[in-house]
Design a protein around this motif. Structure first.
Motif, PDB file in Angstrom:
ATOM      1  N   ASP A   1      20.758 -33.627  25.298  1.00 32.42           N
ATOM      2  CA  ASP A   1      21.680 -32.712  24.620  1.00 32.42           C
ATOM      3  C   ASP A   1      21.657 -31.357  25.322  1.00 32.42           C
ATOM      4  O   ASP A   1      20.572 -30.830  25.624  1.00 32.42           O
ATOM      5  N   PRO A   2      22.831 -30.776  25.582  1.00 27.45           N
ATOM      6  CA  PRO A   2      22.857 -29.481  26.262  1.00 27.45           C
ATOM      7  C   PRO A   2      22.005 -28.413  25.562  1.00 27.45           C
ATOM      8  O   PRO A   2      21.519 -27.481  26.208  1.00 27.45           O
ATOM      9  N   MET A   3      21.795 -28.547  24.277  1.00 26.28           N
ATOM     10  CA  MET A   3      20.964 -27.532  23.599  1.00 26.28           C
ATOM     11  C   MET A   3      19.519 -27.565  24.106  1.00 26.28           C
ATOM     12  O   MET A   3      18.792 -26.582  24.014  1.00 26.28           O
ATOM     13  N   PHE A   4      19.129 -28.723  24.663  1.00 28.70           N
ATOM     14  CA  PHE A   4      17.760 -28.848  25.176  1.00 28.70           C
ATOM     15  C   PHE A   4      17.680 -28.703  26.690  1.00 28.70           C
ATOM     16  O   PHE A   4      16.588 -28.657  27.252  1.00 28.70           O
ATOM     17  N   GLY A   5      18.843 -28.690  27.365  1.00 30.73           N
ATOM     18  CA  GLY A   5      18.862 -28.656  28.826  1.00 30.73           C
ATOM     19  C   GLY A   5      19.728 -29.790  29.324  1.00 30.73           C
ATOM     20  O   GLY A   5      20.713 -30.157  28.687  1.00 30.73           O
ATOM     21  N   ASN A   6      19.347 -30.390  30.469  1.00 36.91           N
ATOM     22  CA  ASN A   6      20.130 -31.518  30.968  1.00 36.91           C
ATOM     23  C   ASN A   6      19.194 -32.592  31.509  1.00 36.91           C
ATOM     24  O   ASN A   6      17.973 -32.442  31.452  1.00 36.91           O
ATOM     25  N   ASN A   7      19.779 -33.666  31.999  1.00 36.91           N
ATOM     26  CA  ASN A   7      18.937 -34.785  32.458  1.00 36.91           C
ATOM     27  C   ASN A   7      17.988 -34.352  33.567  1.00 36.91           C
ATOM     28  O   ASN A   7      16.861 -34.830  33.639  1.00 36.91           O
ATOM     29  N   ASP A   8      18.456 -33.437  34.427  1.00 38.02           N
ATOM     30  CA  ASP A   8      17.571 -32.981  35.499  1.00 38.02           C
ATOM     31  C   ASP A   8      16.346 -32.256  34.929  1.00 38.02           C
ATOM     32  O   ASP A   8      15.249 -32.368  35.474  1.00 38.02           O
ATOM     33  N   ASP A   9      16.539 -31.531  33.833  1.00 38.28           N
ATOM     34  CA  ASP A   9      15.387 -30.871  33.207  1.00 38.28           C
ATOM     35  C   ASP A   9      14.376 -31.904  32.716  1.00 38.28           C
ATOM     36  O   ASP A   9      13.163 -31.698  32.786  1.00 38.28           O
ATOM     37  N   MET A  10      14.915 -33.003  32.191  1.00 41.47           N
ATOM     38  CA  MET A  10      14.021 -34.058  31.690  1.00 41.47           C
ATOM     39  C   MET A  10      13.267 -34.685  32.856  1.00 41.47           C
ATOM     40  O   MET A  10      12.053 -34.910  32.767  1.00 41.47           O
ATOM     41  N   ILE A  11      13.987 -34.946  33.923  1.00 37.01           N
ATOM     42  CA  ILE A  11      13.351 -35.578  35.087  1.00 37.01           C
ATOM     43  C   ILE A  11      12.286 -34.647  35.663  1.00 37.01           C
ATOM     44  O   ILE A  11      11.190 -35.067  36.023  1.00 37.01           O
ATOM     45  N   LYS A  12      12.614 -33.358  35.690  1.00 38.93           N
ATOM     46  CA  LYS A  12      11.635 -32.380  36.190  1.00 38.93           C
ATOM     47  C   LYS A  12      10.405 -32.325  35.267  1.00 38.93           C
ATOM     48  O   LYS A  12       9.263 -32.265  35.731  1.00 38.93           O
ATOM     49  N   LEU A  13      10.669 -32.372  33.976  1.00 35.89           N
ATOM     50  CA  LEU A  13       9.556 -32.325  33.020  1.00 35.89           C
ATOM     51  C   LEU A  13       8.631 -33.528  33.218  1.00 35.89           C
ATOM     52  O   LEU A  13       7.401 -33.393  33.219  1.00 35.89           O
ATOM     53  N   ILE A  14       9.237 -34.693  33.385  1.00 37.06           N
ATOM     54  CA  ILE A  14       8.423 -35.905  33.592  1.00 37.06           C
ATOM     55  C   ILE A  14       7.577 -35.728  34.865  1.00 37.06           C
ATOM     56  O   ILE A  14       6.372 -35.979  34.869  1.00 37.06           O
ATOM     57  N   HIS A  15       8.225 -35.228  35.901  1.00 40.32           N
ATOM     58  CA  HIS A  15       7.536 -35.026  37.180  1.00 40.32           C
ATOM     59  C   HIS A  15       6.395 -34.017  37.031  1.00 40.32           C
ATOM     60  O   HIS A  15       5.256 -34.258  37.443  1.00 40.32           O
TER      61      HIS A  15
END
Ligand code: GLC
Ligand code: CA
Length: 556
Positions: A72-86
């Motif tokens: 959800d844009p309120m939380f960021g974007n998919n790249d933010d999730m991928i970065k977080l996982i990394h």
């Protein structure tokens, strides 16, 4: 060898909306979790379970998903999730996502298509039924959020089923395409590095296809019957295991609201290849009047004998048959010091005492954000609360059926409502507790001025440091993972005490869960045990436990 990393792990739950906001919109976000990874590393946890952060209208704070593949844009974007996982992986921290597969949002493209007609690809993705001859609902099932579990759709001229809000239509797991669509989503996130899943209300996915009326024991029009553990539940979960969990070595913990320990065996016995663990609700009902029409709002003082009995029953019944998930707090539960302890005089002591008895058990402990600093329930007014469950239950029980007074409802809400755990994280004593530079989406607990991460670290009584010690003990001592469990003094109303044992090594975990001093004669038998952790700085007479005093002792 199977990689069962989760058996020696402590998992931290993040409720992203309320964790840490980096762009001043008042809503916690994924970069906010990233920014706090070092904090979590310092705490010592092994994995983070993130409550849903997918595209969602937020009717139920993200447990209503519109697109499983999109952050959800309120939380960021998919790249933010991928970065977080990394970034988490770089620190040796695993990421568990939340899979809400019982239902989606009514704004999901799947549902938009499904409601359009009876003969498109998505028509049977949800559970549609014709009205009865008189136009009424197909049966008397009630939603967990109050009212009927059926809502009429004008376009399709049928009712659809929803165990939760009407904006959360239930998926039709009988349809193999639905199941494959969910497995695909799980593979998608696995491809981005996700290590496992918390499965939301997974025991509800199979429905009795006869759709029988619930027997109605009350005068109420709608009752939530036993809608869990439907006839094909095990078959579906096993299929999911074979399709995704097992081949991709993903950890799984399922939410199992009405399962007893004997049901849980069938879900978590490794031989059956279903789930690794389940969250029971049983031990969380020890402060609820049994059988009361007001359900969770009918509160009573916590029954410690019952709590011990229930936890011990799960320890005993899963021995050799599966693994326990251990928790007192999550985003649906109140803060333990306020609920069962003493959030004033003995906040530190009660927070750490309950932590001790939980983390000493056999299983995987879960820590919910803020629990590690002993956060407490805010004592809000009715208008301050946000939760859909609280609001819909208020309408039903107080306004329509009048089975509980507004005063008693508020009293119960302050004690047990889900919103108690959802106030933003208290990082420091700056504006909004350092959670946001904007206006927080949900009111802060005003006690952030004294109760926050920085103040806790500076205090001689630091809940965080105590959690650090508990987590380290688990990592360093095989006995906590594999040792046997034996409850002692089961009938004692104030003392929670048990023994763990492994290859001749013996540990005693003991806590006084009351605000008065207790003399424990039993400790005479353990005179040769040495304290390895305790929540009081000074010694007392060996047989006396002060208010909420807890200890872990080891046989020399
Ligand atoms: C689970 C979630 C809860 C949510 C419900 C419906 O119980 O933990 O927050 O409201 O499922 O998705
Ligand atoms: Ca934000």
């Amino acid at each position: 060898m199977k990689n069962e990393w989760w058996k020696n792990a402590v998992i931290y739950q993040v409720y992203p909306k309320s964790f840490y906001d980096t762009n001043a919109d008042g809503i916690g976000d994924l970069p906010g979790i990233d920014a706090k990874l070092d904090y979590l590393k310092e705490l010592g946890i092994d994995a983070i379970w993130i409550s849903p952060c997918y595209l969602s209208p937020q009717i139920d704070n993200g447990y209503d998903i519109a697109d499983y593949r999109k952050i959800d844009p309120m939380f960021g974007n998919n790249d933010d999730m991928i970065k977080l996982i990394h970034d988490a992986h770089q620190r040796g921290i695993k990421i568990i996502m939340d899979m809400v597969a019982n239902h989606t949002s009514d704004k999901s493209a799947w549902f938009e298509e499904s409601r359009r007609s009876k003969d498109n690809y998505f028509s049977d993705f949800y559970i549609w039924k014709d009205p009865k001859i008189d136009g009424s609902e197909p049966n008397n099932w009630g939603s967990n959020f109050g009212g009927s579990a059926w809502t009429y759709d004008e376009t399709r001229k049928q009712y659809y089923l929803h165990y939760y809000g009407k904006q959360q239509p239930d998926l039709n797991w009988e349809n193999p395409k639905v199941r494959q669509a969910i497995y695909d989503v799980m593979r998608y996130w696995k491809a981005h590095g996700v290590d496992g899943w918390r499965m939301d209300v997974v025991t509800s996915i199979s429905k009795n296809q006869k759709f029988p009326d619930n027997e109605n024991p009350h005068h109420l029009k709608y009752v939530v019957g036993n809608q869990d553990n439907g006839p094909r539940m095990h078959e579906f979960i096993h299929e999911m295991n074979q399709e995704v969990l097992k081949p991709f070595e993903m950890m799984s913990v399922g939410e199992a609201p009405s399962s007893k320990s004997k049901d849980a065996r069938l879900l978590v016995d490794p031989k059956r290849e279903e789930l690794n663990m389940v969250f029971t609700f049983e031990h969380m009902h020890v402060d609820r009047k049994p059988g009361d029409v007001n359900g969770r709002w009918a509160i009573q003082p916590m029954d410690l004998v019952q709590l011990k009995k229930t936890l011990a029953n799960w320890q005993d019944n899963l021995e050799g048959h599966g693994w326990n998930a251990l928790y007192f707090e999550n985003h649906d539960r109140a803060r333990t010091p306020s609920r069962w302890g003493n959030d004033q005089e003995y906040r530190y002591e009660s927070a750490t005492a309950f932590a001790t008895v939980l983390h000493g058990l056999k299983g995987t402990p879960f820590v919910y954000q803020g629990e590690e600093i002993g956060m407490t329930n805010p004592k809000f007014e009715l208008s301050d609360y946000e939760d859909i469950e609280l609001k819909t239950n208020y309408q039903k029980l107080v306004e329509q059926e009048q089975t509980i007074s507004a005063t008693d409802f508020l009293k119960a809400a302050r004690k047990i409502s889900r919103d108690n755990a959802r106030t933003p994280m208290q990082w420091d004593d700056s504006d909004n507790g350092g959670f946001t530079k904007g206006k927080p989406w949900f009111k802060m607990n005003p006690n952030y001025l004294e109760l926050n991460v920085v103040a806790d670290a500076q205090s001689t009584k630091s809940v965080f440091r105590y959690y650090q010690s508990l987590i380290k003990l688990r990592h360093d001592n095989h006995i906590l993972e594999s040792g046997s469990f034996k409850l002692l003094l089961p009938e004692d109303k104030n003392i929670f005490v048990y023994l763990r044992e492994l290859n001749g090594e013996k540990w005693l975990v003991i806590a006084n869960l009351s605000d008065v001093e207790q003399r424990v004669e039993l400790l005479k038998d353990y005179a040769d045990y040495k304290e390895i952790l305790g929540n009081y700085a000074t010694d007392s007479d060996g047989l006396v436990l002060r208010p909420y005093e807890s200890k872990i002792l080891k046989k020399l």
